[in-house]
Design a protein around this motif. Structure first.
Motif, short mmCIF file in Angstrom:
data_model
loop_
_atom_site.label_atom_id
_atom_site.label_comp_id
_atom_site.label_asym_id
_atom_site.label_seq_id
_atom_site.Cartn_x
_atom_site.Cartn_y
_atom_site.Cartn_z
N GLN A 93 -4.40 -3.49 -0.66
CA GLN A 93 -5.17 -2.43 -1.30
C GLN A 93 -4.34 -1.18 -1.56
O GLN A 93 -4.76 -0.32 -2.33
CB GLN A 93 -6.38 -2.06 -0.43
N SER A 94 -3.17 -1.09 -0.96
CA SER A 94 -2.28 0.05 -1.18
C SER A 94 -0.85 -0.38 -0.89
O SER A 94 -0.61 -1.20 0.02
CB SER A 94 -2.67 1.22 -0.27
N THR A 95 0.08 0.16 -1.63
CA THR A 95 1.50 -0.20 -1.43
C THR A 95 2.24 0.84 -0.59
O THR A 95 3.46 0.74 -0.42
CB THR A 95 2.21 -0.33 -2.79
N THR A 96 1.53 1.80 -0.05
CA THR A 96 2.18 2.91 0.66
C THR A 96 3.10 2.42 1.77
O THR A 96 4.23 2.91 1.92
CB THR A 96 1.11 3.84 1.26
N ASN A 97 2.67 1.46 2.55
CA ASN A 97 3.46 0.98 3.70
C ASN A 97 4.49 -0.08 3.32
O ASN A 97 5.13 -0.66 4.22
CB ASN A 97 2.53 0.40 4.78
N PHE A 98 4.66 -0.34 2.03
CA PHE A 98 5.54 -1.44 1.62
C PHE A 98 6.68 -0.97 0.71
O PHE A 98 7.60 -1.73 0.45
CB PHE A 98 4.74 -2.52 0.89
N ARG A 99 6.62 0.26 0.25
CA ARG A 99 7.58 0.70 -0.78
C ARG A 99 9.01 0.72 -0.27
O ARG A 99 9.94 0.35 -0.99
CB ARG A 99 7.18 2.08 -1.29
N GLU A 100 9.23 1.14 0.95
CA GLU A 100 10.60 1.27 1.44
C GLU A 100 11.28 -0.08 1.62
O GLU A 100 12.50 -0.19 1.50
CB GLU A 100 10.60 2.04 2.77
N GLY A 101 10.54 -1.12 1.90
CA GLY A 101 11.15 -2.42 2.15
C GLY A 101 11.40 -3.24 0.91
O GLY A 101 11.97 -4.33 0.98
N VAL A 102 11.01 -2.74 -0.28
CA VAL A 102 11.14 -3.49 -1.52
C VAL A 102 12.45 -3.13 -2.20
O VAL A 102 12.80 -1.95 -2.34
CB VAL A 102 9.95 -3.19 -2.46
N SER A 103 13.20 -4.15 -2.64
CA SER A 103 14.48 -3.90 -3.32
C SER A 103 14.39 -4.08 -4.83
O SER A 103 15.15 -3.48 -5.58
CB SER A 103 15.57 -4.82 -2.76
N ASP A 104 13.47 -4.96 -5.29
CA ASP A 104 13.29 -5.19 -6.73
C ASP A 104 11.80 -5.20 -7.04
O ASP A 104 10.99 -5.73 -6.27
CB ASP A 104 13.88 -6.55 -7.16
N VAL A 105 11.44 -4.64 -8.20
CA VAL A 105 10.04 -4.61 -8.63
C VAL A 105 9.98 -4.99 -10.10
O VAL A 105 10.74 -4.46 -10.92
CB VAL A 105 9.42 -3.20 -8.44
N ASP A 106 9.09 -5.92 -10.43
CA ASP A 106 8.87 -6.30 -11.82
C ASP A 106 7.37 -6.23 -12.14
O ASP A 106 6.54 -6.68 -11.35
CB ASP A 106 9.35 -7.74 -12.09
N ASN A 107 7.06 -5.68 -13.31
CA ASN A 107 5.69 -5.69 -13.85
C ASN A 107 4.65 -5.06 -12.93
O ASN A 107 3.51 -5.50 -12.87
CB ASN A 107 5.23 -7.13 -14.16
#
Length: 806
Positions: free
Chosen positions: A610-624
């Motif tokens: 429901q929210s990406t707040t707690n996941f943004r730091e661990g992501v290295s690539d984002v598409d779409n």
């Protein structure tokens, strides 16, 4: 001499009216289909050729080959690529970006959601879209300039006299008053770039920071460049390392990880590898398959002519013998028989043109085109070549056989045509092999389509409407969605609502991350409301779904699918966290695998949150990924769907103050994913029916001829005690064996072709062997029935009548 050949040929065709009619109809039908296929392939091969600079325009494509993931490519490119190429290379004389974005246009009190094409000033220099009125030069100076095509102008203003008129363009939080400064001709159908409302690319910078020009990790737009006259693209490609060095690509991504390629505009349409953008692309496989279908039908028609001509040779040997006694040489006999076949093909040509005109609207509907039957020099030349080839091929063998006859043998009753039997049988086998391949293909493709449209996708898309939410700022989107959902909950015909950041039928967001063992992993991500799983009818197989009465679910709860659990090798996923460096979170449930993409693709690991707040730091690539609610799903009551839809529209108008309302049923989205397959199936069904019709005509004529030639044998058999069923079995058995041989040959060919096609789907119905047997039995019965109808009259004839003739 030519006049004599033609006169004699016409007399021969008239004398054999039935067989001439059968051949004429078969050739006309096949030539009509060939004409339609030529029109289709010609358009496919000449896409974008109306642009004067087509030889020097290239689409730039983006490629990545990092060590931690599979290589991939896209037609979308970084925002600053096109202008940077022009700045670095003098050989690049023009460049333009092309961004297609749904935008709200407001005229007076009315608003519509319309795709707007944002382009750079060089766009009109590069591409040949004629200006009817006004000028496109304003794109250089005034970011409020707007260009409309004639059809779009008429739609928006009810007239094409629109120069100087204004409208409001709304994109995200920006509202801009635009003035129409150019009226453009509608782009031809054979244009990869379809434009309607063209706006300056400068407007994009009022929504995105200009610093994004140097944000090479993200891809936003299509990029085009035009080279100076006579400069090959290899010159620019050889210098691209200089471009990468200027922008420090090797330091940012690693040496050779990111690079760009140049695709000629003339090849863009038939290059579906990068079909992820707004340009119209087509798979060349369909042109090839259409060509093969037309060839099959043509083979059947030519075989009809050849087999009937060989069969009639018995009755014409005395004619040839007399001709040779009177001084005709072999060359004259050959030319006479070739004249008959060419003349018949010429007679079939105008009939084929009429048939093509009649069939064209239906063919256009099948292939989603607006083709016109115009006789340009290319088509006329191809038709002339087609007539010559058909005439020579169909009449060539009979002409050679008849020319070799010796008058002494003919007049003594020894025609020397025994070898014709094997050839006739071979041609019949070839004819029915083509028909069986098409028939099996039709049935198996139909079976796969039925599977695609009826298989359980893991969710319920029926009665669910998807609405694209307007572009508003992130801060106001949540308030807008809450107010709209609250209003809908007051309607008894609205069963449930939810929102999501992704929609069915479009690529879902993808996150790439490194797990705790430093292995790179990827997963699909959809940001959803707590009611999404219930609204879409998905099944929780472990744990639970999102609970509105648990505040922690908003930021910490994650629901994954079975594919995610399987990839991680977990036995007990509930309570675990994702194997990456993410913030506080917990897997609360596992949803049964559902097909969020088409059945061409396997189900990938997926995370709902429901929210990406707690996941943004661990992501290295984002598409779409769009980090805001973008689509609303509304499940309507089956009690009265039209009324329920009217209530949704009224609620929308109430909340948005008459902003354009655009919706689509999710069932329709799912069906649209297989439109190419449906179109191809319709074409192959029609082609199979035509092929069977032409084959039946040939079989009717050939069986009639053979029954006539064997009338003495039938009479003798009846005198010796043979019954009518015995004679019917005798006559139909030979054809039945030939059809069985044709099936045996067609089976592996069909199996190979359909296996290749089914291989493009991750999920398919498979190949049913019993279907092959059913087709064989059906074709044998069809053949037996056709031959029996012809043999019945002769078999019931008094043998005295038959033998008296002899």
């Amino acid at each position: 001499m030519l006049k004599n050949y033609i006169r004699t040929a016409i007399r021969a065709l008239i004398r054999q009216r039935v067989y001439s009619a059968i051949n004429l109809i078969g050739l006309a039908v096949s030539m009509a289909v060939v004409m339609l296929v030529i029109l289709f392939i010609k358009q496919e091969m000449t896409y974008d050729h109306f642009h004067q600079n087509i030889a020097s325009i290239y689409q730039v494509n983006h490629h990545e080959s990092p060590d931690h993931r599979d290589p991939f490519g896209s037609s979308s490119t970084p925002l600053g690529l096109a202008p940077s190429l022009k700045a670095v290379y003098p050989d690049v004389i023009a460049s333009s970006r092309f961004m297609n974005n749904p935008t709200v246009l407001t005229i007076g009190e009315e608003s519509i959601l319309q795709d707007v094409q944002y382009v750079d000033p060089d766009f009109f220099q590069m591409f040949s879209f004629p200006t009817v009125r006004g000028t496109s030069a304003g794109f250089d100076r005034d970011p409020t300039s707007l260009a409309l095509t004639e059809s779009m102008a008429d739609r928006l203003f009810g007239t094409t006299d629109v120069i100087g008129k204004t409208l409001t363009l709304s994109i995200a939080s920006l509202e801009k008053e635009m003035m129409v400064r150019a009226l453009l001709a509608d782009p031809p159908e054979a244009s990869s770039l379809q434009i309607a409302v063209v706006a300056p690319f400068e407007l994009v910078y009022e929504v995105l920071p200009r610093e994004y020009d140097d944000y090479w990790q993200s891809i936003y737009t299509q990029s085009f460049v035009q080279l100076a006259s006579g400069v090959p693209i290899s010159t620019v490609e050889a210098k691209m390392q200089e471009f990468y060095d200027v922008h420090n690509f090797d330091e940012r991504f690693g040496k050779g990880v990111v690079h760009f390629s140049f695709l000629p505009l003339s090849k863009v349409h038939l290059y579906p590898t990068f079909a992820d953008g707004p340009l119209k692309t087509s798979n060349p496989m369909y042109s090839l398959l259409l060509g093969m279908i037309a060839l099959f039908l043509l083979i059947v028609a030519v075989v009809n002519y050849t087999t009937l001509a060989i069969g009639r040779s018995v009755s014409r040997v005395r004619e040839v013998g007399v001709r040779k006694v009177l001084g005709a040489h072999a060359g004259q006999v050959r030319r006479q028989f070739l004249a008959e076949s060419v003349l018949l093909t010429l007679f079939a040509l105008p009939v084929a043109v009429v048939l093509a005109e009649i069939l064209l609207p239906q063919f256009n509907q099948f292939v989603h085109r607006d083709l016109q039957l115009g006789f340009d020099p290319l088509l006329l030349g191809l038709l002339a070549l087609l007539v010559a080839i058909i005439g020579v091929v169909s009449g060539g063998y009979p002409a050679l056989v008849m020319a070799r006859l010796r008058p002494s043998q003919v007049l003594k009753g020894h025609a020397g045509l025994r070898s014709r039997t094997l050839l006739m049988k071979s041609l019949v086998v070839l004819q029915f092999t083509c028909a069986v391949v098409l028939l099996i293909g039709t049935l198996l493709i139909g079976r796969q389509l039925s599977y695609l449209l009826t298989t359980d996708l893991g969710f319920r898309g029926d009665q669910v409407v998807s609405i694209f939410l307007p572009d508003v700022s992130d801060e106001s989107m949540g308030d807008f969605v809450d107010r709209f959902q609250a209003r809908l909950q007051q309607e008894p015909l609205i069963l449930s609502t939810s929102w999501s950041s992704n929609a069915f039928g479009l690529p879902w967001a993808e996150f790439g991350y490194f797990d705790k063992t430093d292995n790179y992993q990827q997963m699909r991500v959809n940001m959803v409301s707590d009611s999404y799983i219930n609204t879409m009818g998905m099944e929780i197989v472990e744990g639970r779904g999102f609970a509105p009465d648990r505040p922690s679910d908003k930021s910490e709860a994650v629901v994954v699918n079975e594919a995610f659990v399987q990839k991680q090798g977990w036995d007990q996923p509930i309570g675990k966290s994702l194997p990456g460096s993410f913030g506080t979170h917990e897997i609360i449930g596992v949803v049964k695998n559902f097909n969020f993409a088409s059945l061409h693709n396997k189900v990938e690991p997926l995370m709902l949150l429901q929210s990406t707040t707690n996941f943004r730091e661990g992501v290295s690539d984002v598409d779409n990924f769009r980090g805001i609610p973008s689509y609303l799903q509304i499940r309507l009551s089956a009690q009265d769907i039209p009324v329920a839809l009217d209530r949704v529209k009224a609620s929308w108008s109430e909340i948005t103050k008459d902003q354009a309302f655009h919706y689509v049923f999710i069932d329709d989205i799912i069906a649209s994913q297989y439109e190419d397959e449906r179109a191809f199936h319709r074409v192959i069904v029609a082609s199979t029916l035509l092929t069977l019709f032409v084959a039946a005509l040939g079989l009717f004529g050939l069986s009639s001829l053979i029954v006539e030639q064997r009338s003495k044998e039938i009479g003798v058999r009846k005198v010796l005690g043979a019954s009518v069923p015995d004679i019917l079995t005798l006559l139909s058995r030979e054809f039945g064996i030939l059809v069985l041989i044709a099936n045996v040959i067609a089976w592996p060919l069909s199996w190979f072709a359909i296996s290749k096609w089914l291989g493009t789907f991750a999920f398919h119905a498979g190949i049913q062997p019993l279907l092959f047997l059913a087709v064989a039995i059906g074709m044998i019965l069809f053949t037996a029935l056709t031959v029996t109808l012809q043999a019945w009259r002769t078999a019931n004839r008094n043998p005295v009548t038959t033998l008296r003739y002899e």
